[in-house]
Enzyme design. Structure first.
Site, short mmCIF file in Angstrom:
data_model
loop_
_atom_site.label_atom_id
_atom_site.label_comp_id
_atom_site.label_asym_id
_atom_site.label_seq_id
_atom_site.Cartn_x
_atom_site.Cartn_y
_atom_site.Cartn_z
N VAL A 112 5.15 -2.95 -0.90
CA VAL A 112 4.73 -2.38 0.38
C VAL A 112 3.76 -3.35 1.04
O VAL A 112 2.79 -3.78 0.43
CB VAL A 112 4.03 -1.01 0.19
CG1 VAL A 112 3.49 -0.49 1.51
CG2 VAL A 112 5.00 0.00 -0.41
N ALA A 141 -1.14 -5.70 0.68
CA ALA A 141 0.18 -5.38 0.13
C ALA A 141 0.01 -4.94 -1.31
O ALA A 141 -1.06 -5.10 -1.90
CB ALA A 141 1.08 -6.60 0.22
N LYS A 142 1.02 -4.38 -1.87
CA LYS A 142 1.01 -4.03 -3.30
C LYS A 142 2.45 -3.85 -3.75
O LYS A 142 3.32 -3.51 -2.94
CB LYS A 142 0.25 -2.71 -3.51
CG LYS A 142 -0.31 -2.55 -4.89
CD LYS A 142 -1.63 -3.27 -5.03
CE LYS A 142 -2.23 -3.15 -6.41
NZ LYS A 142 -3.60 -3.67 -6.45
N GLY A 143 2.68 -4.08 -5.03
CA GLY A 143 4.03 -3.90 -5.55
C GLY A 143 3.98 -3.27 -6.92
O GLY A 143 2.91 -3.16 -7.53
#
Ligand code: NAD
Length: 432
Positions: free
Chosen positions: A75, A120-122
């Protein structure tokens, strides 16, 4: 799987560190900050929404020949101030809500620090304890390959998070580089130093916490050499923060970890304790240089500086009234609930909020990205000096806003973050 990698992964495996409910608290602070600066509600609506969400289904061949399908997420909450930046976590509880919340958290953290990244992050929903090294490598490479259009040094730069480590970052860097047909070390941070990682990154978060506490003490006229500290959590952040404070002359008189606590009113020898924990699978219990302490007493321990550096939501309405420190430096993410925060503020306790206090890690990630792009690697001293400069500047910026709006450092940090994101958004314009 190599013993070393497996051991690191297993000791790091813990329940996801920030439940989505904790992120609701961040949204409360954002709303309060927006109200204080009379932010246009249209802008607030825009900055709250994630910019781009990617979900990938990853078919992975297991060692026994069967296939399992894993779900991966990335995201990008905001790319207004620069490429997305944020970790990747591997955990059974990873889901879109959590990844989205963590991505947004990164936007505010990078903005407070004034580093040129969005948030962001995943993550991949999986239990890395149950995967072999080869399965983990295939999963990581397939995730990277499926996100080739999303990631990139100028698009979105991942880093380690819960249950991911420098080996996983090395596989991401390699996969991305193979597909780009060129060396792309700056696509990811938290790499091994020999692959373009930065010196000083492991200690960056704890050292940053120490710098923030020192700056807060200055504003309050507190003499660190005559001060005492208690630290909850003795992992990466807690131990390095304790060491940093001890080097500034602070007497660290109480520490705790998941198994128990320690106290020594004369001051714990932090270097010796780090060495003891290192030889003891990370545990501090049994250290001969201190007496045992009930770990649940640590937050109420009489001291000048309290550092929660373990878990979220530990200072709450129920115990905030009992905190006896003058400064609380949030090493962990989200250790104080809003009601707890209100009580601390009314008691006149200075809380250095997580999005400022523990941002040393992402700051040195930024340095890693810069070093990879310039192809010139800094000495540990240079990294430390620049970290210091960035932390001090961010602290002073937040402190200035707090003075201007007569509010807590926490609210001030959200005001600053919202101002920085919306200023750029307005300059760029909303492409509608
Ligand atoms: P870690 O796994 O290295 O250490 C966690 C420590 O907390 C361990 O010592 C563990 O025993 C202790 N702990 C767990 N439960 C406890 C309890 N009930 N009471 C007392 N201690 C307890 O993790 P870390 O990297 O040091 O991260 C700690 C916190 O800081 C997390 O909230 C993390 O999200 C946050 N954080 C870490 C970084 C980083 O660079 N490592 C950066 C920003 C924020």
């Amino acid at each position: 799987m190599g013993m070393k990698v497996r051991k690191t992964m297993m000791t790091e495996l813990r329940s996801a560190t920030i439940p989505v409910s904790t992120y609701q608290f961040v949204l409360q602070y954002l709303d309060q900050a927006a109200e204080m600066i009379s932010l246009d509600p249209n802008l607030l609506r825009i900055i709250k929404e994630p910019r781009k969400t990617t979900i990938v289904k990853l078919p992975i061949q297991m060692d026994d020949g069967s296939f399992q399908i894993f779900t991966g997420y990335r995201v990008q909450h905001s790319t207004v101030r620069g490429p997305g930046k944020g970790g990747i976590r591997y955990h059974p509880n990873v889901n879109l809500d959590e990844v989205s919340a963590l991505a947004a958290w990164m936007t505010w953290k990078c903005a407070v620090m004034g580093i040129p990244f969005g948030g962001a992050k995943g993550g991949i929903t999986c239990d890395p304890k149950k995967l072999s090294r080869n399965e983990l490598e295939r999963l990581t490479r397939r995730y990277t390959a499926d996100l080739l259009d999303v990631l990139g040094p100028e698009k979105d730069i991942p880093a380690p998070d819960v249950n991911t480590n420098e080996q996983i970052m090395a596989w991401i860097m390699d996969t991305f580089s193979m597909h780009s047909r060129k060396h792309e070390s700056s696509v990811v941070t938290g790499k091994p130093i020999v692959l373009g990682g930065s010196r000083g990154r492991t200690d960056a978060t704890g050292n940053g916490v120490g710098i923030c506490i020192r700056e807060a003490a200055k504003t309050l006229g507190i003499d660190l050499a005559a001060s005492t500290a208690a630290v909850q959590g003795f992992g990466n952040v807690g131990s390095i923060t304790a060491r940093s404070l001890a080097r500034m002359g602070v007497k660290v008189i109480a520490v705790s970890d998941v198994n128990g606590g320690l106290e020594n009113k004369k001051g714990i020898d932090v270097d010796a304790l780090i060495e003891y924990a290192h030889n003891n699978d990370g545990a501090i219990v049994g250290f001969p240089g201190a007496k045992p302490l009930d770990k649940d007493r640590i937050l109420e321990y009489k001291c000048d500086i309290l550092v929660p550096a373990a878990l979220e939501n530990v200072i709450t309405k129920a115990n905030a009234g009992k905190v006896r420190a003058k400064i609380v430096g949030e090493g962990a993410n989200g250790p104080t609930t809003p009601d707890g925060d209100d009580i601390l503020y009314r008691k006149g306790i200075t809380v250095i909020p997580d999005i400022l206090c523990n941002a040393g890690g992402v700051t040195v990630s930024y340095f890693e990205w810069v070093q990879d792009r310039e192809g010139y690697f800094w000495s540990e001293k240079m990294v430390g000096d620049r970290l210091e400069e960035h932390m001090m500047r961010a602290f002073n910026d937040v402190h200035e806003v707090a003075r201007k709006y007569k509010c807590s450092l926490r609210l001030a940090s959200y005001i600053l973050a919202v101002q920085r994101v919306t200023e750029v958004l307005l300059l760029r314009g909303v492409y509608a």
